[in-house]
Motif scaffolding. Sequence first.
Motif, PDB file in Angstrom:
ATOM      1  N   SER A  84      64.723  66.867  26.927  1.00 20.13           N
ATOM      2  CA  SER A  84      64.141  65.487  27.822  1.00 20.13           C
ATOM      3  C   SER A  84      64.214  65.863  28.917  1.00 20.13           C
ATOM      4  CB  SER A  84      65.319  64.832  27.282  1.00 20.13           C
ATOM      5  OG  SER A  84      66.295  65.474  27.233  1.00 20.13           O
ATOM      6  N   ARG A 132      61.267  64.794  32.180  1.00 19.06           N
ATOM      7  CA  ARG A 132      61.505  64.422  33.319  1.00 19.06           C
ATOM      8  C   ARG A 132      60.943  65.304  35.028  1.00 19.06           C
ATOM      9  NH1 ARG A 132      66.063  64.673  35.245  1.00 19.06           N
ATOM     10  NH2 ARG A 132      65.721  63.381  37.538  1.00 19.06           N
ATOM     11  N   LYS A 192      55.721  57.933  33.343  1.00 16.98           N
ATOM     12  CA  LYS A 192      56.670  58.801  33.566  1.00 16.98           C
ATOM     13  C   LYS A 192      57.937  57.858  32.942  1.00 16.98           C
ATOM     14  CE  LYS A 192      58.754  61.943  35.892  1.00 16.98           C
ATOM     15  NZ  LYS A 192      59.692  62.563  37.034  1.00 16.98           N
ATOM     16  N   ILE A 204      60.588  57.920  29.095  1.00 18.76           N
ATOM     17  CA  ILE A 204      61.814  58.408  28.509  1.00 18.76           C
ATOM     18  C   ILE A 204      62.058  56.846  28.472  1.00 18.76           C
ATOM     19  CG2 ILE A 204      63.500  57.813  30.367  1.00 18.76           C
ATOM     20  CD1 ILE A 204      61.795  59.588  32.856  1.00 18.76           C
ATOM     21  N   LEU A 234      64.412  56.911  25.058  1.00 20.56           N
ATOM     22  CA  LEU A 234      65.825  56.310  24.987  1.00 20.56           C
ATOM     23  C   LEU A 234      66.117  54.850  24.063  1.00 20.56           C
ATOM     24  CD1 LEU A 234      66.423  56.231  28.849  1.00 20.56           C
ATOM     25  CD2 LEU A 234      67.593  57.939  27.501  1.00 20.56           C
ATOM     26  N   CYS A 286      66.729  62.445  29.790  1.00 18.50           N
ATOM     27  CA  CYS A 286      66.324  61.913  30.477  1.00 18.50           C
ATOM     28  C   CYS A 286      66.967  60.878  31.703  1.00 18.50           C
ATOM     29  CB  CYS A 286      65.886  60.636  29.697  1.00 18.50           C
ATOM     30  SG  CYS A 286      65.460  61.569  27.742  1.00 18.50           S
TER      31      CYS A 286
END
Length: 409
Positions: free
Chosen positions: A68, A72, A81, A85, A89, A307
Amino acid sequence: MKKLFKNIGPGPLVAAAFIGPGTVTVCTLAGVGFGYSLLWVMLLSIVAAVVLQEMSARLGVISQKGLSQIIRTEIKHPILKTFTIVLVLSAIVIGNAAYEAGNITGGVLGLQTIIGRPNIEIDGVSINILSAIIGLIAFGLLYKGNYKLLEKVLIGLVILMSLSFLVTAIITKPSISEIFRGVFIPKVSNDGLLTVIGLIGTTVVPYNLFLHTSLVKEKWQRESDLKYARNDTVIAIVLGGLVSMCIIISGAAIQSQGIDSVLGLAKGLEPLFGSFAKYFLAMGLFAAGITSAITAPLAAAYVASGCLGWHSNLKSKKFRAVWMFILFLGVLFSSLAINPIDIIKFAQVANGVLLPVIAGFLIWIVNKPSVLGIHKNNIKQNIFGFIILGISILLSVATLNKVFQLNIF
């Protein structure tokens, strides 16, 4: 042998993560419904898991970053991105919160088979105290924040789980020739398609890719350790797959369509093979439940930390806050027998979409010399990787088809 055991590390934890109550249930249903004929699916799943988890382990050892974290830093396009993310999540953190109740409930069911069901009544609400006990065990191990202790406990539970299911399979006296036929001759009917999807989906899971990259850097920090990480991965995943096969073999001993869970299998085995079979199966289910109850919150905490740019230290407050939240929800839903169906359905969809996205990203990143240098993928690894990526895309479409009843096939 001593050196081998010394270098056993995150692999068994990853195996512990994918052999949870869900896997036990799916494998049970596969055995009961289709006998040995779907064992080949587990062979395929083992190969796919070894290929992807080896990439994850290599990435973690060489880069010393979690997956993770790399998402990023390596995805430069802001919209892509953000999408990735949010998807990660949603699938891992929210999904693991939903699945945690099932993990704890699985451990509870295993204990109940052996010691009964000790409930307490509060204002007319029945609470299963075994859920709280399992939650406290998981809380204590995670709060201690000692990776080596966590590793030893989970390896011990994995050994207990493996022996339990192996002994159960041996007790049923399976046909060796039928087992080999099931492993090496692929065969599936239309009725078995969803079971095939389930068997692959419970073995090749997105959150294990994140968990593995984060755990290997806790164990190994040098480039020369890569060989140990590879051996650890292959041995653990293969053994984990063999455990799943043992559950299928145990299920195949009961030719009854009335069995829809591992507890039904335990009761079905008892009159045929004696009470020992039931107790071994119960111990295996308990170990599967408690190991997954520990690894699911741990994976969610690593993913959230990476993240959101937090420091992924086992003792940091933000890291602890994530796994505490996941564990609390799991204990609550399990102890009150609440079934978070809508959240689980959402998690299924998110995980179905996430697997090809993460598999594709993983293959892309392990081909970058700027990240892995001379340890980037070779041609053989890429061939296997792209085949598995194709399978994961089909699995994703099948999952969406199942959840939304799109009738694509």
